[in-house]
Motif scaffolding. Sequence first.
Motif, mmCIF file in Angstrom:
data_model
loop_
_atom_site.group_PDB
_atom_site.id
_atom_site.type_symbol
_atom_site.label_atom_id
_atom_site.label_comp_id
_atom_site.label_asym_id
_atom_site.label_seq_id
_atom_site.Cartn_x
_atom_site.Cartn_y
_atom_site.Cartn_z
ATOM 1 N N LYS A 80 0.617 -1.360 -0.147
ATOM 2 C CA LYS A 80 -0.368 -0.075 0.414
ATOM 3 C C LYS A 80 1.015 1.168 -0.487
ATOM 4 N N ILE A 81 0.346 2.001 -0.758
ATOM 5 C CA ILE A 81 1.206 3.492 -0.715
ATOM 6 C C ILE A 81 0.520 4.649 -0.604
ATOM 7 N N GLY A 82 1.088 5.668 0.568
ATOM 8 C CA GLY A 82 -0.156 6.436 0.259
ATOM 9 C C GLY A 82 0.684 7.793 0.771
ATOM 10 N N GLY A 83 0.906 8.347 -0.906
ATOM 11 C CA GLY A 83 1.784 9.363 -1.828
ATOM 12 C C GLY A 83 1.209 11.138 -0.921
ATOM 13 N N SER A 84 1.536 11.345 -0.346
ATOM 14 C CA SER A 84 1.316 13.157 0.980
ATOM 15 C C SER A 84 1.313 14.070 -0.294
ATOM 16 N N HIS A 85 1.104 15.285 -0.291
ATOM 17 C CA HIS A 85 1.286 15.893 -0.661
ATOM 18 C C HIS A 85 0.690 15.985 -2.236
ATOM 19 N N GLY A 86 -0.358 15.923 -2.617
ATOM 20 C CA GLY A 86 0.056 14.905 -4.061
ATOM 21 C C GLY A 86 -1.010 16.821 -4.373
ATOM 22 N N GLY A 87 -0.753 17.190 -5.852
ATOM 23 C CA GLY A 87 -1.908 18.316 -6.135
ATOM 24 C C GLY A 87 -1.532 19.842 -5.933
ATOM 25 N N ILE A 88 -2.019 20.897 -6.710
ATOM 26 C CA ILE A 88 -1.510 22.116 -6.124
ATOM 27 C C ILE A 88 -1.622 22.866 -5.166
ATOM 28 N N LEU A 89 -2.396 22.719 -3.887
ATOM 29 C CA LEU A 89 -2.175 22.572 -3.136
ATOM 30 C C LEU A 89 -1.452 22.960 -1.872
ATOM 31 N N THR A 90 0.057 21.736 -2.741
ATOM 32 C CA THR A 90 1.145 21.594 -1.395
ATOM 33 C C THR A 90 1.695 23.246 -1.857
ATOM 34 N N GLY A 91 1.339 23.893 -2.580
ATOM 35 C CA GLY A 91 1.745 25.163 -2.252
ATOM 36 C C GLY A 91 3.094 26.177 -2.304
ATOM 37 N N GLN B 9 4.676 19.546 -6.343
ATOM 38 C CA GLN B 9 3.234 19.591 -6.730
ATOM 39 C C GLN B 9 2.865 18.538 -7.814
ATOM 40 N N ALA B 10 2.161 17.275 -7.240
ATOM 41 C CA ALA B 10 2.946 16.270 -7.849
ATOM 42 C C ALA B 10 1.488 16.601 -8.767
ATOM 43 N N THR C 94 0.426 22.984 -17.776
ATOM 44 C CA THR C 94 1.666 23.109 -17.399
ATOM 45 C C THR C 94 1.879 22.955 -15.936
ATOM 46 N N PHE C 95 3.265 23.297 -15.820
ATOM 47 C CA PHE C 95 3.775 23.026 -14.524
ATOM 48 C C PHE C 95 3.361 23.822 -13.794
ATOM 49 N N GLY C 96 3.009 23.561 -12.345
ATOM 50 C CA GLY C 96 2.946 24.639 -11.013
ATOM 51 C C GLY C 96 3.455 25.603 -10.547
ATOM 52 N N THR C 97 3.463 26.581 -9.662
ATOM 53 C CA THR C 97 4.619 27.258 -9.330
ATOM 54 C C THR C 97 4.256 28.017 -8.031
ATOM 55 N N SER C 98 4.792 28.925 -7.154
ATOM 56 C CA SER C 98 5.164 28.661 -6.178
ATOM 57 C C SER C 98 3.793 30.030 -5.248
ATOM 58 N N GLY C 99 3.505 29.452 -4.487
ATOM 59 C CA GLY C 99 1.913 30.887 -3.876
ATOM 60 C C GLY C 99 1.606 29.717 -2.836
ATOM 61 N N ALA C 100 0.431 30.137 -2.252
ATOM 62 C CA ALA C 100 -0.153 29.991 -1.780
ATOM 63 C C ALA C 100 -0.933 29.347 -1.857
ATOM 64 N N PRO C 101 -2.058 28.327 -1.059
ATOM 65 C CA PRO C 101 -2.354 26.975 -1.511
ATOM 66 C C PRO C 101 -3.388 28.159 -2.226
ATOM 67 N N GLU C 102 -4.401 28.387 -1.557
ATOM 68 C CA GLU C 102 -5.078 29.185 -1.876
ATOM 69 C C GLU C 102 -5.361 29.666 -3.098
ATOM 70 N N GLU C 103 -4.569 30.813 -3.574
ATOM 71 C CA GLU C 103 -4.354 31.241 -4.195
ATOM 72 C C GLU C 103 -4.075 30.636 -5.382
ATOM 73 N N LEU C 104 -3.235 29.771 -5.023
ATOM 74 C CA LEU C 104 -3.023 28.834 -6.683
ATOM 75 C C LEU C 104 -4.509 28.234 -7.362
ATOM 76 N N MET C 105 -4.967 28.136 -6.679
ATOM 77 C CA MET C 105 -6.541 27.054 -6.910
ATOM 78 C C MET C 105 -6.994 28.303 -7.691
ATOM 79 N N ARG C 106 -6.649 29.280 -7.153
ATOM 80 C CA ARG C 106 -7.799 30.597 -8.164
ATOM 81 C C ARG C 106 -6.311 30.716 -9.310
ATOM 82 N N PHE C 107 -5.378 31.186 -9.003
ATOM 83 C CA PHE C 107 -4.642 31.132 -10.366
ATOM 84 C C PHE C 107 -4.933 30.185 -11.555
ATOM 85 N N PHE C 108 -4.887 28.643 -11.117
ATOM 86 C CA PHE C 108 -5.291 27.542 -12.810
ATOM 87 C C PHE C 108 -6.626 27.546 -12.558
#
Lengths: 269, 312
Positions: free
Chosen positions: B101-112, B119-120, B279-293
């Motif tokens: 079993k594999i637990g992959g944490s920090h998935g997604g843009i919310l990694t911030g 940001q997987a 496109t690849f992600g970018t640095s930013g606050a998690p919520e901010e990135l949700m809006r940006f993308f």
Amino acid sequence: MEIAQLKDQAKKIRQDIIKMLGAAGSGHPGGSLSATDLMTALFFNILRQQPQAPRWPGRDRFILSKGHCAPVLYACLAELGYFPLEQLLTLRKLGSCLQGHPSCQDLAGVEVSTGSLGMGLSVATGIALGAKLDQSDVRVYCLVGDGELQEGQIWEAAMSAGHYRLDNLCCIVDNNDLQIDGRIKDVMNVYPIVDKFKAFGWQTIEIEGHDFKQILEAYATAAKTKEKPTAIIARTVKGKGVSFMEDREEWHGKAPNKELTAQALKELE
Amino acid sequence: MEKKATRYGYSEALIEMGATNKNIVVLDADLSRSTSSELFKKKFPERFFNVGIAEQNLLGLAAGLSLTGKIPFASTYSIFASGRAWEQLRTTICYSNLNVKIGGSHGGILTGPDGASHQALEEFALTRILPNLTVFVPCDFFEAKKATLAAAEMKGPVYIRLGREPVPVLTTPETKFISGEGLLMKEGQDVTIIACGSLVAESLQAALLLEKENIKARVINIHSLKPLDEKIIIQAARETKAIVTAEEHQIYGGLGSAVSEVVVKNYPVPLEMIGVNDTFGTSGAPEELMRFFHLKDIDIVAAAKKVLARKG
């Protein structure tokens, strides 16, 4: 088995390897033949196993990390009665349990599927770790190639086995000095192999990999060693036993044609 | 609404199981504080293995442990578990059909703020193409806990995509979790929003916004990306005739692709995808990135309107 019997057994296994590769028309004779004596000693004298009950929990485990040498593993298993010898001739054919590289879902006696180099030693280390957790006396053996030592994951595994002091783990390096593209030192030098394992906290034993006395002594020393995994670095000859294959890299991954199969079998009589 | 990170649902389940099942072992690759697997380590140090920064070996050791009857949970960041060690996942674990079993944490843009390297956004594509592998994408804390419990109960390899950021708690301890069954979060007949992970909460918000404009949106939570609940998807296509997919992942190869495959094969209807657009992600606050993308509720609303227009 006495050494004389082991020699006879090894000869049969070499014959099996040539026959199955000849029938398959493709595959890897060189590394199978270089590992034959190491494998014969291991499978016929060392491993505790029950060929009629391949999943017997008390069995010692063997992982063929250099999975392309499946023929030598299949020959050992067949000679021990895991499956009928005739089945060897189905190697690499559609529907066969003898896949080009070992598949545990297809063949009992294969612990884990391998073929992509560098992965087996991690699995062997994990099994050794699990056996320690269970306080079981199961021993784990893993055969790797010398070219395979170029894979980074090998050293991740070596580091962890040393860290956990897994004295129930034994890694056998089939040091035939050749890889597909040439001499190990010319392609990408992995020497000194002994010093590398030592640096990761392993006991190392250097032997002649076609000398049964040395092979058996090395396995015995590994089994007695405490608090350290053991690496047996065995100097071998690629294609050992077949004159036209010996020490020739072109026989890494090429099957003999009908004529050369006959010639090889004659030499192995 | 209460918020809690899915990674903590994972560790809570591990600790719960660890107390009763001696075969549960946990591994991490020097990220045990971040993945929260250190909570298991504190309780059961003898069954916790930190392999250091070596993800290929992480999966290899887990494979070996599974062969001795253990149920190993290998924890690291999702990008490393699914990306760096992908071939170990494929050939050692899935081809051998091992009980890892594999637990992959920090998935997604919310990694911030860590940025694109961490940001997987590719794991759905990388994991759902592997035979024998089950892929869970829990939407909240309770679902993550249940996905982890379910993973231990199942035979065979399981990948669980987890997140760093606290996300709204949408389900309850009683909500059922069945592998391969989508969850109907909200009924509606005009359009269906099919979402997974953090986008389920955004989709429910979007449905509320749409309701104000008299558009009734159905919301389906696909916590089990593989096996995929084809039935609930085909039924949505048939009944609402318009679909929006929403995921915190690349639009190529993820949930949107998976749903499209089902829809096109069975009941073609207009479909729009919300996700990171090649496109690849970018640095930013998690919520901010949700809006940006463009992964927010308002973006889902816009997509719903677009698909409704296409539906005619």
